[in-house]
Scaffold this motif. Sequence first.
Motif, PDB file in Angstrom:
ATOM      1  N   GLY A  64      10.674   2.443 -13.731  1.00 57.79           N
ATOM      2  CA  GLY A  64      10.381   3.215 -12.529  1.00 57.79           C
ATOM      3  C   GLY A  64       9.044   2.888 -11.911  1.00 57.79           C
ATOM      4  N   THR A  65       8.499   1.701 -12.212  1.00 57.99           N
ATOM      5  CA  THR A  65       7.133   1.408 -11.793  1.00 57.99           C
ATOM      6  C   THR A  65       7.013   0.137 -10.967  1.00 57.99           C
ATOM      7  OG1 THR A  65       6.739   0.253 -13.886  1.00 57.99           O
ATOM      8  CG2 THR A  65       6.083   2.565 -13.774  1.00 57.99           C
ATOM      9  N   ILE A  66       6.017   0.168 -10.090  1.00 57.53           N
ATOM     10  CA  ILE A  66       5.538  -1.034  -9.416  1.00 57.53           C
ATOM     11  C   ILE A  66       4.110  -1.238  -9.893  1.00 57.53           C
ATOM     12  CG2 ILE A  66       4.887  -2.051  -7.210  1.00 57.53           C
ATOM     13  CD1 ILE A  66       7.163  -0.438  -5.944  1.00 57.53           C
TER      14      ILE A  66
ATOM     15  N   PRO B  72      19.001  11.090  -1.669  1.00 61.99           N
ATOM     16  CA  PRO B  72      19.193   9.727  -2.178  1.00 61.99           C
ATOM     17  C   PRO B  72      17.877   8.958  -2.219  1.00 61.99           C
ATOM     18  CG  PRO B  72      20.000   9.916   0.071  1.00 61.99           C
ATOM     19  CD  PRO B  72      19.640  11.297  -0.357  1.00 61.99           C
ATOM     20  N   GLY B  73      17.823   7.955  -3.054  1.00 59.67           N
ATOM     21  CA  GLY B  73      16.626   7.123  -3.153  1.00 59.67           C
ATOM     22  C   GLY B  73      16.374   6.685  -4.578  1.00 59.67           C
ATOM     23  N   THR B  74      15.250   6.027  -4.769  1.00 59.12           N
ATOM     24  CA  THR B  74      14.872   5.465  -6.069  1.00 59.12           C
ATOM     25  C   THR B  74      13.541   6.059  -6.501  1.00 59.12           C
ATOM     26  OG1 THR B  74      15.993   3.393  -5.500  1.00 59.12           O
ATOM     27  CG2 THR B  74      14.402   3.321  -7.307  1.00 59.12           C
ATOM     28  N   TYR B  75      13.487   6.530  -7.735  1.00 54.29           N
ATOM     29  CA  TYR B  75      12.229   7.065  -8.261  1.00 54.29           C
ATOM     30  C   TYR B  75      11.245   5.917  -8.486  1.00 54.29           C
ATOM     31  CZ  TYR B  75      14.506  11.556  -9.188  1.00 54.29           C
ATOM     32  OH  TYR B  75      15.157  12.755  -9.062  1.00 54.29           O
ATOM     33  N   VAL B  76      10.005   6.101  -7.997  1.00 55.24           N
ATOM     34  CA  VAL B  76       8.996   5.042  -8.099  1.00 55.24           C
ATOM     35  C   VAL B  76       7.630   5.650  -8.402  1.00 55.24           C
ATOM     36  CG1 VAL B  76       7.891   3.094  -6.948  1.00 55.24           C
ATOM     37  CG2 VAL B  76      10.215   3.698  -6.342  1.00 55.24           C
ATOM     38  N   ALA B  77       6.887   4.995  -9.266  1.00 56.29           N
ATOM     39  CA  ALA B  77       5.461   5.273  -9.464  1.00 56.29           C
ATOM     40  C   ALA B  77       4.733   3.944  -9.343  1.00 56.29           C
ATOM     41  CB  ALA B  77       5.211   5.901 -10.832  1.00 56.29           C
ATOM     42  N   ALA B  78       3.633   3.904  -8.611  1.00 60.02           N
ATOM     43  CA  ALA B  78       2.884   2.654  -8.416  1.00 60.02           C
ATOM     44  C   ALA B  78       1.516   2.769  -9.070  1.00 60.02           C
ATOM     45  CB  ALA B  78       2.744   2.354  -6.929  1.00 60.02           C
ATOM     46  N   GLY B  79       0.958   1.624  -9.439  1.00 63.51           N
ATOM     47  CA  GLY B  79      -0.374   1.641 -10.035  1.00 63.51           C
ATOM     48  C   GLY B  79      -0.661   0.378 -10.804  1.00 63.51           C
TER      49      GLY B  79
END
Length: 417
Positions: free
Chosen positions: A228-230, A156-163
């Motif tokens: 899906g981004t921060i 479980p969880g949330t897909y994330v990409a940061a940049g």
Amino acid sequence: MGVFEETANLNAEQIIEKVTALNLREQGVYREKVAEKWRTVLAEREEDSLPLKVVAALNNNDTRHAYLQLVKDAPELLVGGLAAAGKAIGTKELDVYLPEGEDPLKEQLEHTAQEAGVEVNVSLELVNVRAYEGSPIHHIATLIDLAKALEGTYTPGTYVAAGKYGKYSAMKKAADGTKVQELVADALEIIGIKDPQTEIKALEIGTKVFGPEGLEQQITEDTALSGGTITVITDKECIIAEGEKRLLDLRKTSCGKCTFCREGLIQLHTMAKEITEGKGKAEFLPVMEEISDAMVFSTPCSVGQTGGEYVQGTLAAFKEEYEAHIKKKKCPADVCKSFMSIYIDPNACEGCEECADACPADCIEGKSGYIHMIDEFDCTKCGKCIEVCEYDAVIQTTGRLPKLPNRLIKCGKFKKR
């Protein structure tokens, strides 16, 4: 056991029960529970309704495409998830929508589906949500999660990409309760900062904007992480110039069929652009608020629904930056070129002609041994003259210009009067 074998061994209700037990939710903007979505579709099904299909796509407003790497890494999981969703609701009509330009991925998916014996229609365009009324539209990452759930590898969880906008870290799963600060820390090199506490101006979590306090936000199963981004906005970036880029990308993405989305994006982008060009007016701000609010509530897909959220968030948290551009004709981050001037210091110029040779606009007048002059009207403020000057004579400023020559004068002979 793989997803295709597991799907073959389960009936529709068993698949739904398994998904219910795992509390599987959509990724992206709409975080509904997958099993509840299926049960709603089945309960509302009518014999005379449109053909029942399963649709896989990014959210229409996703201009960043970070999720596509998940598909490129494991196309068989997307195909397997589609097939399983189709079995759960009783259809073999399976459609995938990819962004324009993703032709290689389209071919890869079609080949994978053919090898698996699954018939999939792949299109390179936005999803027309009205055309799929009564059918479930799933996020691409959700169906990858579904495939993993059936083969026993789901977490479980949330897909994330940061940049930073246009450049992100590899996408990974963030467990519920993960702080944004932890995710940003993994991408400091990409963002180009050393101290998040002092160098971060704003955080764009999905399409919602926060100040530095956004570092304390937690990712949960309800976090609507559009794209899906921060995205980190540093103190060296202009809030409004960043918004202008995002709104332009959404304008290019929008299908143009919905009035609020089409006209709203045009007006928001135009006003943001004019503000960065020094043409902003005080009356822009209440109009931008009204338009962005209307877009959130009055459009049927995510392009319009989330298109105004950046404007909403930045007006709430950084209104003074808008006002500085409009009232003081100043960009606090010194980014907007319209508020800058570039001139040649007559006391430092050596008349070497390097700046004139480097100027793409051909707006620097001068000859060897004479103080050079910039035609400010034609100057595009590209800064190439600054880069090539060995004498640091080319100056960029947002303040008033000093006394400058108005005709060619030999170096060293200029006198202020």
